[in-house]
Design a protein around this motif. Structure first.
Motif, PDB file in Angstrom:
ATOM      1  N   GLU A 173       0.822  -1.217   0.000  1.00  0.00           N
ATOM      2  CA  GLU A 173       0.000   0.000   0.000  1.00  0.00           C
ATOM      3  C   GLU A 173       0.856   1.268   0.000  1.00  0.00           C
ATOM      4  O   GLU A 173       0.533   2.253  -0.644  1.00  0.00           O
ATOM      5  N   ALA A 174       1.985   1.226   0.704  1.00  0.00           N
ATOM      6  CA  ALA A 174       2.838   2.411   0.781  1.00  0.00           C
ATOM      7  C   ALA A 174       3.350   2.820  -0.593  1.00  0.00           C
ATOM      8  O   ALA A 174       3.507   3.998  -0.888  1.00  0.00           O
ATOM      9  N   SER A 175       3.610   1.835  -1.461  1.00  0.00           N
ATOM     10  CA  SER A 175       4.134   2.137  -2.790  1.00  0.00           C
ATOM     11  C   SER A 175       3.049   2.432  -3.811  1.00  0.00           C
ATOM     12  O   SER A 175       3.245   3.208  -4.732  1.00  0.00           O
ATOM     13  N   THR A 176       1.912   1.784  -3.652  1.00  0.00           N
ATOM     14  CA  THR A 176       0.905   1.854  -4.711  1.00  0.00           C
ATOM     15  C   THR A 176      -0.285   2.768  -4.401  1.00  0.00           C
ATOM     16  O   THR A 176      -1.194   2.887  -5.205  1.00  0.00           O
ATOM     17  N   ARG A 177      -0.233   3.442  -3.251  1.00  0.00           N
ATOM     18  CA  ARG A 177      -1.425   4.222  -2.877  1.00  0.00           C
ATOM     19  C   ARG A 177      -1.748   5.314  -3.889  1.00  0.00           C
ATOM     20  O   ARG A 177      -2.909   5.656  -4.074  1.00  0.00           O
ATOM     21  N   ASP A 205       2.179   5.737 -14.424  1.00  0.00           N
ATOM     22  CA  ASP A 205       1.912   4.914 -13.237  1.00  0.00           C
ATOM     23  C   ASP A 205       3.213   4.442 -12.581  1.00  0.00           C
ATOM     24  O   ASP A 205       3.330   4.428 -11.359  1.00  0.00           O
ATOM     25  N   ILE A 206       4.172   4.063 -13.404  1.00  0.00           N
ATOM     26  CA  ILE A 206       5.464   3.640 -12.857  1.00  0.00           C
ATOM     27  C   ILE A 206       6.110   4.816 -12.119  1.00  0.00           C
ATOM     28  O   ILE A 206       6.643   4.666 -11.018  1.00  0.00           O
ATOM     29  N   ARG A 207       6.016   6.008 -12.715  1.00  0.00           N
ATOM     30  CA  ARG A 207       6.568   7.202 -12.057  1.00  0.00           C
ATOM     31  C   ARG A 207       5.855   7.492 -10.731  1.00  0.00           C
ATOM     32  O   ARG A 207       6.460   7.943  -9.768  1.00  0.00           O
ATOM     33  N   LEU A 208       4.543   7.251 -10.701  1.00  0.00           N
ATOM     34  CA  LEU A 208       3.789   7.486  -9.468  1.00  0.00           C
ATOM     35  C   LEU A 208       4.297   6.576  -8.354  1.00  0.00           C
ATOM     36  O   LEU A 208       4.455   7.001  -7.210  1.00  0.00           O
ATOM     37  N   VAL A 209       4.572   5.320  -8.705  1.00  0.00           N
ATOM     38  CA  VAL A 209       5.072   4.363  -7.712  1.00  0.00           C
ATOM     39  C   VAL A 209       6.501   4.728  -7.291  1.00  0.00           C
ATOM     40  O   VAL A 209       6.805   4.851  -6.103  1.00  0.00           O
ATOM     41  N   LEU A 210       7.349   4.949  -8.288  1.00  0.00           N
ATOM     42  CA  LEU A 210       8.741   5.319  -7.983  1.00  0.00           C
ATOM     43  C   LEU A 210       8.807   6.621  -7.190  1.00  0.00           C
ATOM     44  O   LEU A 210       9.517   6.714  -6.185  1.00  0.00           O
ATOM     45  N   GLY A 211       8.064   7.609  -7.645  1.00  0.00           N
ATOM     46  CA  GLY A 211       8.069   8.924  -6.984  1.00  0.00           C
ATOM     47  C   GLY A 211       7.587   8.829  -5.553  1.00  0.00           C
ATOM     48  O   GLY A 211       8.093   9.520  -4.667  1.00  0.00           O
TER      49      GLY A 211
END
Lengths: 196, 100
Positions: free
Chosen positions: A50-54, A115-121
């Motif tokens: 959840e911390a990464s994908t919220r 979406d990948i940037r959202l997770v990485l960011g």
């Protein structure tokens, strides 16, 4: 970050062909890197991190009084959002070794890369006005940040192409696909989204 | 954990109002500022989803960037929820609230 001077003479990725298709034009190592990210994203989402994908699943109703509606929204829409994001991610995997993308396919790439940037960011705790040059050379976030910067350049380019803009100049001061900041950050091994 | 925008105004509950009224005031679809989404991306998504001219989408994006949020549409609840859903599909930080 190296200047883009030597790159300007080359044809940038996602060159428009004039018939609604775009030539992918990414280097082999960039395709390998990009092509592995959908698998990593899938694993992260399935692990319920959840911390990464919220940031992939924000709330719709922010007022406390709408709590029940928010619950309902999550119950029915989270799955729909996941299906849509997974389909976009699959498009990267499917086309990453190909020559061209249709406009529709490139729009899927655009969403998936974002979406990948959202997770990485989120994992890297990116803040407004962040500059990779603020990081020390031995900062453990450097590889992740380099990848984030590279994906940002890639996304900026795709957005410009889909907006019909001339993509020669707007990237002169940014980390662009294939630039030194990306590859240098990866000398010590590949990025692992699950490991950040 | 829900990612509730901290800038959101607190809801004022008027507990002495007992009458149930059908509330058909429109819902505002709001896009919030975040440090990850690119300005160009936000502009293009707003343009594509709502069919706005580029200048209008750009103005809304700049409102998001400088004021922290922008109202990108106002509609009945079902439509507003669909708008929010489509913005979520594209990774924008969107929520909705009803006019007071």
């Amino acid at each position: 970050v190296a200047s883009l001077g030597r790159r300007r003479k080359q044809i940038l990725p996602f060159h428009p062909n004039g018939d609604g298709t775009f030539t992918i034009g990414l280097a082999l190592e960039d395709r390998e890197f990009l092509g592995d990210l959908p698998r990593q994203m899938k694993a992260l989402i399935e692990s319920d991190d959840e911390a990464s994908t919220r940031r992939l699943f924000p709330p719709a109703y922010h007022r406390e009084a709408d709590g029940e509606r928010e619950e309902e929204y999550r119950r029915y829409m989270r799955e729909e959002i996941l299906i849509s994001k997974t389909a976009a991610m699959e498009m990267i995997r499917e086309k990453v070794d190909g020559e061209t993308l249709t406009t529709e396919e490139m729009m899927a790439w655009m969403s998936a890369i974002n979406d990948i940037r959202l997770v990485l960011g989120t994992q890297l705790d990116v803040y407004e006005g962040f500059d990779i040059e603020d990081l020390d050379a031995d900062d453990p976030r450097l590889p992740g940040m380099a990848a984030y910067g590279w994906l940002s350049g890639l996304l900026e380019l795709i957005v410009a192409r889909l907006s019909g803009a001339d993509a020669d100049d707007p990237f002169a001061d940014r980390v662009a696909p294939g630039e030194a900041a990306f590859t240098e950050g990866f000398e010590d091994g590949d990025l692992d989204l699950e490991d950040l | 954990m829900l990612n509730v925008p901290s800038a959101a105004p607190a809801e004022i509950v008027e507990s002495d109002t007992e009458t149930v009224v059908i509330n058909d005031r429109p819902w505002k679809v709001i896009v919030w500022n975040d440090p990850i989404n690119l300005m160009s991306y936000v502009t293009l998504v707003i343009q594509q989803l709502f069919g706005y001219p580029k200048a209008k989408a750009e103005k809304l994006m700049l409102d998001v960037h400088t004021k922290g949020r922008a109202i990108v549409n106002s509609a009945p609840r079902e439509q507003a929820e669909l708008d929010v859903f489509r913005l979520h599909e594209k990774g924008l930080w969107a929520t909705m609230e009803q006019d007071e």
